[in-house]
Design a protein around this motif. Structure first.
Motif, PDB file in Angstrom:
ATOM      1  N   GLN A   1       2.499   6.032  -2.951  1.00 13.63           N
ATOM      2  CA  GLN A   1       3.582   6.826  -3.537  1.00 13.63           C
ATOM      3  C   GLN A   1       3.380   6.960  -5.054  1.00 13.63           C
ATOM      4  N   TYR A   2       3.039   5.815  -5.660  1.00 17.17           N
ATOM      5  CA  TYR A   2       2.844   5.816  -7.127  1.00 17.17           C
ATOM      6  C   TYR A   2       1.660   6.702  -7.512  1.00 17.17           C
TER       7      TYR A   2
ATOM      8  N   ILE B   1      -0.576  11.472  -9.996  1.00 20.44           N
ATOM      9  CA  ILE B   1      -1.406  12.693  -9.926  1.00 20.44           C
ATOM     10  C   ILE B   1      -0.609  13.904 -10.406  1.00 20.44           C
ATOM     11  N   VAL B   2       0.608  14.020  -9.924  1.00 17.74           N
ATOM     12  CA  VAL B   2       1.433  15.177 -10.309  1.00 17.74           C
ATOM     13  C   VAL B   2       1.746  15.140 -11.810  1.00 17.74           C
ATOM     14  N   GLY B   3       2.097  13.970 -12.320  1.00 17.51           N
ATOM     15  CA  GLY B   3       2.390  13.829 -13.757  1.00 17.51           C
ATOM     16  C   GLY B   3       1.187  14.213 -14.595  1.00 17.51           C
ATOM     17  N   ASN B   4       0.047  13.678 -14.214  1.00 17.27           N
ATOM     18  CA  ASN B   4      -1.184  13.958 -14.956  1.00 17.27           C
ATOM     19  C   ASN B   4      -1.577  15.421 -14.884  1.00 17.27           C
ATOM     20  N   ALA B   5      -1.438  15.992 -13.690  1.00 14.73           N
ATOM     21  CA  ALA B   5      -1.832  17.398 -13.527  1.00 14.73           C
ATOM     22  C   ALA B   5      -0.984  18.293 -14.428  1.00 14.73           C
ATOM     23  N   PHE B   6       0.334  18.095 -14.402  1.00 11.43           N
ATOM     24  CA  PHE B   6       1.214  18.969 -15.187  1.00 11.43           C
ATOM     25  C   PHE B   6       1.180  18.645 -16.685  1.00 11.43           C
TER      26      PHE B   6
ATOM     27  N   SER C   1       0.826  -1.210   0.000  1.00  8.95           N
ATOM     28  CA  SER C   1       0.000   0.000   0.000  1.00  8.95           C
ATOM     29  C   SER C   1       0.862   1.262   0.000  1.00  8.95           C
ATOM     30  N   ALA C   2       2.013   1.245   0.651  1.00  4.49           N
ATOM     31  CA  ALA C   2       2.893   2.415   0.673  1.00  4.49           C
ATOM     32  C   ALA C   2       3.400   2.717  -0.728  1.00  4.49           C
ATOM     33  N   PHE C   3       3.782   1.637  -1.436  1.00  2.00           N
ATOM     34  CA  PHE C   3       4.265   1.808  -2.809  1.00  2.00           C
ATOM     35  C   PHE C   3       3.171   2.412  -3.698  1.00  2.00           C
ATOM     36  N   TYR C   4       1.954   1.877  -3.558  1.00  2.00           N
ATOM     37  CA  TYR C   4       0.867   2.360  -4.421  1.00  2.00           C
ATOM     38  C   TYR C   4       0.462   3.792  -4.082  1.00  2.00           C
TER      39      TYR C   4
ATOM     40  N   ASN D   1      -4.562   8.671   2.170  1.00  2.00           N
ATOM     41  CA  ASN D   1      -3.277   9.156   2.691  1.00  2.00           C
ATOM     42  C   ASN D   1      -2.157   9.166   1.649  1.00  2.00           C
ATOM     43  N   ILE D   2      -2.472   9.696   0.519  1.00  2.00           N
ATOM     44  CA  ILE D   2      -1.453   9.816  -0.542  1.00  2.00           C
ATOM     45  C   ILE D   2      -0.460  10.903  -0.124  1.00  2.00           C
TER      46      ILE D   2
END
Lengths: 325, 288
Positions: free
Chosen positions: B66-67, B72-77, B61-64, B149-150
């Motif tokens: 983080q991913y 989200i950041v990649g898609n937003a920008f 779950s921590a990996f996901y 909790n992303i």
């Protein structure tokens, strides 16, 4: 007194790629032209004669294939950026700006493309709006304007940078009589302000006659004649122009055209009355007897005939061999 | 053309462009439209990841989380790419064919340059609106609504790292937009596919939804020359989603690829301009 040249072309030639296997299309063929300061110069010719091609080259929109074109002594190919400051173009029958913007916003946009200072641009736009009677439509979206008012806006856009040379490409296309007359008056008033030049292309002979100091007749890319309307009328037609009304129309028009001594012929049909008006330019008046015989052979009856004052249309007919209609 | 006049022309082109692009509807609908596309695209990918993670027995779950933050950041920008490519790809076509003003703009002292830049900046503003709204909505949905909790804290972004990267990235995207305008000047058949095609390639190869290391090795060299790859790396570093140690090298690569793109963009535009003058294309109308 020698006048300064505003526009000059030297052996200007422009080819366009034609249909495969048919070779290139010659739009302009060795055009030599001189237009002076303070002059309204008209280019008369049918569709495809090369009028718009010439204007596009002079406006730096198109490169010539051969020859040279100069605006105020500046080469249109090498000095285009300097030329763009002193010219503008108004084309008839085209959208004068963004439909979603108001008249004022459109004019402001184009004034800023020319880098006009804010206050100067405001004054200039106010003056143009006043001259072109656009006050009531200042905040109206361009898309809501009638054809006549769109063309007024188009003209205001053309005047916005107060160009030294204004190119008018069939500016009265699609306008009603009053709007066209208004536009012609504005152009005449503008040229009187001094140091201006207008190069006008038109289909309308009367417009050229009324507006232009000199006229060039162009057909198939060649300038056939160039002079003042008055001189062209006497020089080219020699005075022998005739108007003949007949009914019914001639079944074999070509047989009349081929009579020796007939320089040019154009016809206008009145569908309501069934009367056809022939406008003829003759080498000499003795041709008339052959002509009347030919009309009778065709089964047509002459209703009325008379010698007429030569017009630019007669000049055109005598040079091109046919009318522009 | 003097710089002041250039700026004035570009500024007015921006104002006109903004009116044209935003005036077709009311502001709320316009803002919704600006966010709906990037957000929808993000949510599709994000939920595939979430469902995949929940189905997989050994899901970390921590990996996901983080991913998902990375995604989200990649898609937003990526909204910058989308807005600039789609906006600039159609610009010449619309102004030449619909408004019939391209030739009048071309014969003004600045020709098309200030106009293209001004209009391109409208796409940049649209992109910025999309980026901000997408980030806000994503945090609201994933952390607020779904309590996932992303690790995405918008208040902890390093702006000193973010701004240079975004500015360089925007310059490179505008240079690519310049190329699309150039292609449109000489072609009247590509305006509807050009923006989608180029932005689609960037979406696939620019590290928007997965790291480029996952791409086939023969495709990775292409990713390595795209400015967007380094833009997104640097942006993620400024969000603390990637190690900041490689920020300077990513910024340097971004600067170099931006410079190269700019040079190519200007060269392509000049070539297209010459060809258009040769063939008389500035007032060409589409015949379909």
């Amino acid at each position: 007194m020698k006048r300064d040249l505003s526009i000059e072309t030297k052996s200007l030639r422009r080819l366009f790629k034609g249909i495969p296997g048919k070779g290139d299309v010659v739009a302009l063929d060795q055009v030599d032209l001189e237009v002076y300061d303070d002059e309204i110069f008209g280019l008369l010719g049918p569709n495809g004669a090369g009028k718009t091609t010439l204007i596009k080259i002079l406006c730096t929109l198109l490169l010539p294939t051969e020859g040279q074109a100069l605006i105020k002594g500046l080469d249109v190919v090498k000095r285009a950026s300097q030329i763009r400051r002193i010219i503008n173009l108004v084309s008839g029958g085209e959208t004068p700006g963004y439909g979603i913007l108001s008249v004022k916003e459109n004019l402001w946009f184009f004034s800023q493309l020319y880098g006009l200072p804010r206050d100067f641009a405001k004054d200039r736009i106010a003056k143009l709006v006043d001259q072109l009677e656009l006050q009531d439509y200042l905040n109206t979206r361009m898309s809501k304007l009638s054809t006549g008012y769109k063309q007024r806006l188009n003209l205001a856009r053309g005047f916005v940078n107060d160009p030294a040379i204004l190119f008018l490409d069939e500016p009265t296309l699609g306008l009603d009589v009053l709007s066209a007359r208004h536009l012609r008056t504005l152009v005449k008033d503008w040229i009187r302000t001094g140091g201006k030049t207008v190069l006008l292309t038109t289909h309308y002979m009367a417009e050229a006659d009324q507006l232009c100091d000199r006229v060039g007749i162009i057909n198939r890319g060649k300038i056939l004649a160039c002079d003042t309307p008055q001189r062209l009328k006497t020089k080219v037609t020699g005075g022998a122009t005739w108007k003949i009304e007949i009914t019914p129309n001639l079944s074999e028009l070509e047989s009349v055209k081929s009579i020796p001594g007939v320089v040019g012929l154009s016809t206008t049909d009145n569908i309501e009355t069934g009367v056809t008006t022939l406008k003829l330019v003759l080498e000499e008046e003795s041709v008339m007897s052959d002509l009347l015989s030919k009309i009778r052979e065709n089964g047509s009856k002459v209703l009325n005939m008379g010698k007429s004052e030569p017009t630019l249309e007669d000049v055109y007919i005598s040079l091109v061999g046919t009318g522009m209609e | 053309m003097a710089i002041a006049d250039f700026v004035k022309s570009a500024g007015e082109s921006f104002r006109v462009g903004w009116k044209i692009e935003s005036n077709w509807t009311d502001p709320v609908l316009f803002a919704t439209y600006q966010v709906i596309r990037p957000l929808a695209s993000l949510l599709i990918v994000a939920f595939i990841v979430i469902i995949g993670a929940s189905v997989g027995a050994s899901a970390n779950s921590a990996f996901y989380s983080q991913y998902l933050a990375w995604l989200i950041v990649g898609n937003a920008f990526y909204a910058f790419v989308l807005q600039i490519m789609l906006g600039m790809a159609i610009l010449v076509h619309v102004d030449r064919t619909r408004y019939e003003v391209l030739k009048n703009i071309y014969i003004s002292p600045g020709t098309l340059h200030p106009y293209v830049i001004g209009r391109g900046l409208v796409s940049v503003v649209n992109g910025a609106v999309s980026v901000i709204l997408t980030l806000l909505f994503s945090v609201a949905i994933f952390n607020g609504l779904l309590h996932m909790n992303i690790p995405l804290n918008l208040l902890n972004v390093n702006l000193l790292m973010l701004l240079p990267a975004v500015i360089l990235g925007i310059v490179s995207l505008l240079a690519i937009g310049y190329m699309l305008c150039a292609v449109n000047i000489v072609s009247n058949r590509m305006e509807f596919i050009l923006g989608d095609s180029v932005s689609g390639i960037f979406f696939l190869l620019g590290g928007v939804i997965f790291p480029i290391a996952l791409l086939p090795s023969y495709v990775q060299p292409i990713s390595n020359v795209l400015p967007i790859t380094y833009l997104l790396n640097a942006v993620r570093e400024s969000f603390g989603l990637l190690p900041t140690a490689s920020y300077m090298s990513d910024l340097a690569y971004l600067a170099v690829t931006t410079l190269v793109t700019l040079i190519i963009g200007i060269a392509v535009f000049r070539l297209a301009e010459q060809r258009a003058k040769k063939l008389g294309l500035f007032d060409r109308k589409s015949e379909y």
